[in-house]
Design a protein around this motif. Structure first.
Motif, PDB file in Angstrom:
ATOM      1  N   ARG A 132      -1.296 -29.707 -20.572  1.00 37.46           N
ATOM      2  CA  ARG A 132      -0.164 -30.661 -21.037  1.00 37.46           C
ATOM      3  C   ARG A 132       0.990 -30.431 -21.408  1.00 37.46           C
ATOM      4  NH1 ARG A 132      -5.553 -32.053 -23.298  1.00 37.46           N
ATOM      5  NH2 ARG A 132      -4.859 -31.012 -25.508  1.00 37.46           N
ATOM      6  N   PHE A 133       0.947 -29.166 -21.790  1.00 33.60           N
ATOM      7  CA  PHE A 133       2.221 -28.524 -22.309  1.00 33.60           C
ATOM      8  C   PHE A 133       3.152 -28.313 -20.992  1.00 33.60           C
ATOM      9  CE2 PHE A 133       4.903 -24.426 -22.507  1.00 33.60           C
ATOM     10  CZ  PHE A 133       5.719 -24.868 -23.724  1.00 33.60           C
ATOM     11  N   LEU A 134       2.691 -27.693 -19.938  1.00 34.02           N
ATOM     12  CA  LEU A 134       3.381 -27.476 -18.840  1.00 34.02           C
ATOM     13  C   LEU A 134       3.924 -28.682 -18.015  1.00 34.02           C
ATOM     14  CD1 LEU A 134       1.716 -24.356 -17.161  1.00 34.02           C
ATOM     15  CD2 LEU A 134       3.892 -24.489 -18.389  1.00 34.02           C
ATOM     16  N   ALA A 135       2.965 -29.826 -18.318  1.00 37.22           N
ATOM     17  CA  ALA A 135       3.447 -31.158 -17.480  1.00 37.22           C
ATOM     18  C   ALA A 135       4.759 -31.762 -18.348  1.00 37.22           C
ATOM     19  CB  ALA A 135       2.391 -32.072 -17.839  1.00 37.22           C
ATOM     20  N   ASP A 136       4.999 -31.072 -19.488  1.00 35.65           N
ATOM     21  CA  ASP A 136       6.171 -31.603 -20.098  1.00 35.65           C
ATOM     22  C   ASP A 136       7.468 -30.727 -19.933  1.00 35.65           C
ATOM     23  OD1 ASP A 136       5.225 -33.678 -21.401  1.00 35.65           O
ATOM     24  OD2 ASP A 136       4.712 -32.597 -23.110  1.00 35.65           O
ATOM     25  N   GLN A 137       7.245 -29.654 -19.102  1.00 34.68           N
ATOM     26  CA  GLN A 137       8.443 -28.871 -18.597  1.00 34.68           C
ATOM     27  C   GLN A 137       8.976 -29.394 -17.233  1.00 34.68           C
ATOM     28  OE1 GLN A 137       8.923 -26.879 -21.088  1.00 34.68           O
ATOM     29  NE2 GLN A 137       7.159 -27.562 -22.072  1.00 34.68           N
ATOM     30  N   PRO A 138      10.112 -29.605 -17.075  1.00 36.22           N
ATOM     31  CA  PRO A 138      10.749 -30.153 -15.792  1.00 36.22           C
ATOM     32  C   PRO A 138      10.383 -29.128 -14.503  1.00 36.22           C
ATOM     33  CG  PRO A 138      12.528 -30.508 -17.577  1.00 36.22           C
ATOM     34  CD  PRO A 138      11.367 -29.512 -17.916  1.00 36.22           C
ATOM     35  N   ASP A 139      10.624 -27.920 -14.672  1.00 37.25           N
ATOM     36  CA  ASP A 139      10.131 -26.909 -13.566  1.00 37.25           C
ATOM     37  C   ASP A 139       8.843 -26.652 -13.527  1.00 37.25           C
ATOM     38  OD1 ASP A 139      10.407 -25.544 -16.079  1.00 37.25           O
ATOM     39  OD2 ASP A 139      11.555 -23.935 -15.339  1.00 37.25           O
ATOM     40  N   ALA A 140       7.728 -27.354 -14.227  1.00 30.05           N
ATOM     41  CA  ALA A 140       6.611 -27.019 -14.042  1.00 30.05           C
ATOM     42  C   ALA A 140       5.553 -28.122 -14.049  1.00 30.05           C
ATOM     43  CB  ALA A 140       6.020 -25.916 -15.244  1.00 30.05           C
ATOM     44  N   ARG A 141       6.024 -29.244 -14.067  1.00 31.28           N
ATOM     45  CA  ARG A 141       5.346 -30.442 -14.434  1.00 31.28           C
ATOM     46  C   ARG A 141       4.476 -30.899 -13.084  1.00 31.28           C
ATOM     47  NH1 ARG A 141      10.421 -33.599 -14.579  1.00 31.28           N
ATOM     48  NH2 ARG A 141      10.202 -33.778 -16.805  1.00 31.28           N
ATOM     49  N   ASP A 142       4.950 -30.280 -11.928  1.00 34.11           N
ATOM     50  CA  ASP A 142       4.039 -30.614 -10.687  1.00 34.11           C
ATOM     51  C   ASP A 142       3.445 -29.476 -10.240  1.00 34.11           C
ATOM     52  OD1 ASP A 142       5.003 -33.277 -10.341  1.00 34.11           O
ATOM     53  OD2 ASP A 142       6.956 -32.537  -9.567  1.00 34.11           O
ATOM     54  N   GLY A 143       2.928 -28.418 -11.145  1.00 35.86           N
ATOM     55  CA  GLY A 143       2.226 -27.249 -10.814  1.00 35.86           C
ATOM     56  C   GLY A 143       1.012 -27.518 -10.959  1.00 35.86           C
ATOM     57  N   GLU A 144       0.231 -26.401 -10.172  1.00 36.52           N
ATOM     58  CA  GLU A 144      -1.091 -26.206 -10.387  1.00 36.52           C
ATOM     59  C   GLU A 144      -1.516 -25.030 -10.878  1.00 36.52           C
ATOM     60  OE1 GLU A 144      -5.031 -26.300  -7.488  1.00 36.52           O
ATOM     61  OE2 GLU A 144      -3.111 -25.840  -6.704  1.00 36.52           O
ATOM     62  N   ILE A 145      -2.175 -24.841 -12.056  1.00 34.64           N
ATOM     63  CA  ILE A 145      -2.978 -23.734 -12.587  1.00 34.64           C
ATOM     64  C   ILE A 145      -4.113 -23.322 -12.303  1.00 34.64           C
ATOM     65  CG2 ILE A 145      -3.538 -22.706 -15.037  1.00 34.64           C
ATOM     66  CD1 ILE A 145      -2.122 -25.137 -16.218  1.00 34.64           C
ATOM     67  N   THR A 146      -4.334 -21.995 -11.710  1.00 32.72           N
ATOM     68  CA  THR A 146      -5.221 -21.262 -11.080  1.00 32.72           C
ATOM     69  C   THR A 146      -5.648 -19.953 -11.865  1.00 32.72           C
ATOM     70  OG1 THR A 146      -4.059 -20.439  -9.364  1.00 32.72           O
ATOM     71  CG2 THR A 146      -5.043 -22.457  -8.896  1.00 32.72           C
ATOM     72  N   GLY A 147      -6.730 -19.366 -11.866  1.00 29.60           N
ATOM     73  CA  GLY A 147      -7.114 -18.205 -12.463  1.00 29.60           C
ATOM     74  C   GLY A 147      -7.173 -17.952 -13.636  1.00 29.60           C
ATOM     75  N   LEU A 148      -7.003 -18.932 -14.628  1.00 29.31           N
ATOM     76  CA  LEU A 148      -7.192 -18.847 -15.981  1.00 29.31           C
ATOM     77  C   LEU A 148      -8.036 -17.962 -16.432  1.00 29.31           C
ATOM     78  CD1 LEU A 148      -5.275 -19.540 -18.557  1.00 29.31           C
ATOM     79  CD2 LEU A 148      -7.035 -21.391 -18.831  1.00 29.31           C
ATOM     80  N   THR A 149      -7.551 -16.698 -17.190  1.00 33.16           N
ATOM     81  CA  THR A 149      -8.483 -15.800 -17.595  1.00 33.16           C
ATOM     82  C   THR A 149      -8.098 -15.031 -18.797  1.00 33.16           C
ATOM     83  OG1 THR A 149      -9.190 -15.127 -15.270  1.00 33.16           O
ATOM     84  CG2 THR A 149      -9.804 -13.500 -16.929  1.00 33.16           C
ATOM     85  N   ARG A 150      -8.971 -15.051 -19.917  1.00 34.60           N
ATOM     86  CA  ARG A 150      -8.507 -14.216 -21.000  1.00 34.60           C
ATOM     87  C   ARG A 150      -8.388 -12.796 -20.727  1.00 34.60           C
ATOM     88  NH1 ARG A 150     -11.418 -14.570 -26.996  1.00 34.60           N
ATOM     89  NH2 ARG A 150      -9.421 -13.993 -28.197  1.00 34.60           N
ATOM     90  N   ALA A 151      -7.323 -12.022 -21.042  1.00 33.10           N
ATOM     91  CA  ALA A 151      -7.238 -10.953 -20.787  1.00 33.10           C
ATOM     92  C   ALA A 151      -7.619  -9.978 -22.048  1.00 33.10           C
ATOM     93  CB  ALA A 151      -5.678 -10.364 -20.684  1.00 33.10           C
ATOM     94  N   GLY A 152      -8.306 -10.571 -23.077  1.00 34.75           N
ATOM     95  CA  GLY A 152      -8.872  -9.785 -24.145  1.00 34.75           C
ATOM     96  C   GLY A 152      -7.885 -10.173 -25.265  1.00 34.75           C
TER      97      GLY A 152
END
Length: 336
Positions: free
Chosen positions: A19-39
Motif C-alpha cells: 500500500r505504501f509503495l502504491a502511493d509512490q509515483p516511481d513505484a506504484r506499478d512495481g512488484e514486490i518479491t522475496g520479502l524476507t526478514r533479515a533479523g
C-alpha cells in the motif's frame, strides 16, 4: 502493485509495504518479491525485498523501528543524512522513501537500496584470513573513518538536518547520553553516575566539527572480498568532534572488533588515522572520548534492559561487571 513469493509470517508487512509503495509515483506499478526478514538488530528491524518496475529489479531494504532496542533514534534524521551523503563519495546506501511517523508502515521506517556484500563483526580476528590481509583491512577501515570525517558536510547540506554543537561537542554528547540514562534507568546506577560527574568536570573543547558516524565498526561495513562496498547504520550520525569516533573504535570494550593481537593495536589505529587524515590527535582529549565511549556503551545496556523488562525486546541486555569495571577504569585513566 502486486506481491508474489513466499510471504509466510510477513503478510502484514507485505500488505503495508504494498500500500505504501502504491502511493509512490516511481513505484506504484512495481512488484514486490522475496520479502524476507533479515533479523532484528539491537536497534532496528530489517526486511529485504526486490522491487521490479518496468522489468528493472531494484534490491531494497525496509528499515523499521522495532518495539524495543538498545537505542531510540529518528528515521527522518537517518533518511536526511543518507540523502545528504549521496554525493559525498562515501559508500552509503541510496535512501528511497521515508515513512517518518509510521502511519503507513506501522512504525517509523525508511526504505533504502540494498548494496552487495557481507559483514562480519570479527573479521579482523578471523583466523581463516591471512594476517596480512586482516591488517590491510584494518588500515582500510581506518582510512574509511578518516574519509567520513573529511566529508564537506556544509556543502552537502547536512547542517539542515544535523545541529552543529561547535566547541562544546563533548559536553553535548555527555548530556545527551546522561538524558538517555535518566529516561531509561529502572534502578540507581552509582558507577554510571560517577562517570557522568567525572567526565563532566573534564569535558574537552573540540578543535573543529566533522560528520561523526557514532557506531563505526566492522559489523556496519559490507565487504566484497577485501573491498568495502558499503558503510551502513547512520542512525546515530551527528556533527561533532572527530575524536568521538576515534574514541569509540579504540575503547577497550570494542578491542575484539578493531584490533588484531600482536599486529594492530589501538595505538597503530591512531597513528594510521593521523597519517591518513593529516591531523594530529590530542592524547588527553582522546582519553576522555575513550572513557565517554565506555560510558555510552553502559547506558545502551541500561536502555536494552528496560526494553526487555517491558517486553519490547527478546534479550536482557544490561551492564555487566566487566562493562562497569572497564568504564570506571577508562574514566579514571581519562582524567589522570
Amino acid at each position: 502493485m502486486t506481491t508474489s513469493g513466499d510471504l509466510t509470517g510477513a503478510d502484514e508487512v507485505g500488505d503495508r509495504l504494498r500500500r505504501f509503495l502504491a502511493d509512490q509515483p516511481d513505484a506504484r506499478d512495481g512488484e514486490i518479491t522475496g520479502l524476507t526478514r533479515a533479523g532484528s538488530g539491537r536497534s532496528r528491524d530489517n526486511w529485504l525485498f526486490d522491487l521490479t518496475v518496468d522489468g528493472a529489479v531494484e534490491p531494497l531494504i525496509l528499515r523499521t523501528d522495532p518495539e524495543g532496542g538498545l537505542i531510540d533514534t529518528d528515521r527522518a534524521v537517518e533518511f536526511g543524512v543518507l540523502r545528504g551523503l549521496e554525493k559525498s563519495g562515501l559508500p552509503t546506501p541510496i535512501a528511497r522513501w521515508l515513512d517518518a511517523d509510521g502511519s503507513a508502515l506501522g512504525r517509523p521506517s525508511l526504505i533504502m537500496r540494498r548494496l552487495p556484500g557481507s559483514c562480519d563483526y570479527r573479521v579482523l580476528r578471523d583466523p581463516a584470513r591471512p594476517l596480512e590481509e586482516r591488517v590491510a583491512l584494518a588500515r582500510t577501515f581506518c582510512e574509511l573513518l578518516a574519509a567520513v570525517h573529511a566529508v564537506d558536510w556544509p556543502a552537502l547540506g547536512l547542517g539542515a538536518t544535523l545541529p552543529d554543537p561547535g566547541p562544546k561537542a563533548a559536553r553535548a554528547e555527555l548530556e545527551r547520553w546522561a538524558g538517555v540514562l535518566r529516561a531509561d534507568q529502572l534502578e540507581p546506577w552509582p558507577e554510571i553516575e560517577y562517570a557522568i560527574a567525572v567526565l563532566g568536570e573534564r569535558a574537552p573543547r573540540s578543535a573543529g566539527t566533522v560528520l561523526v558516524h557514532a557506531d563505526f565498526k566492522p559489523g556496519n561495513i559490507l565487504l566484497l572480498g577485501d573491498q568495502v562496498s558499503a558503510l551502513l547504520d547512520w542512525e546515530l550520525a551527528h556533527l561533532g568532534d572527530p575524536l568521538e569516533d576515534l574514541g569509540w573504535v579504540t575503547q577497550p570494550l570494542r578491542a575484539g572488533e578493531h584490533t588484531i593481537d600482536g599486529a594492530w593495536a589501538a595505538a597503530d589505529l591512531v597513528a594510521h588515522y593521523e597519517r591518513t587524515s593529516g591531523n594530529a590527535v590530542d592524547p588527553t582529549a582522546l582519553a576522555w572520548w575513550v572513557a565517554f565511549s565506555t560510558f555510552k556503551t553502559a547506558v545502551m545496556q541500561v536502555s536494552g534492559l528496560r526494553a526487555f523488562l517491558e517486553e519490547r525486546a527478546d534479550e536482557p541486555y544490561r551492564p555487566t561487571r566487566r562493562v562497569l569495571a572497564t568504564m570506571l577504569d577508562a574514566v579514571l585513566e581519562g582524567v589522570a
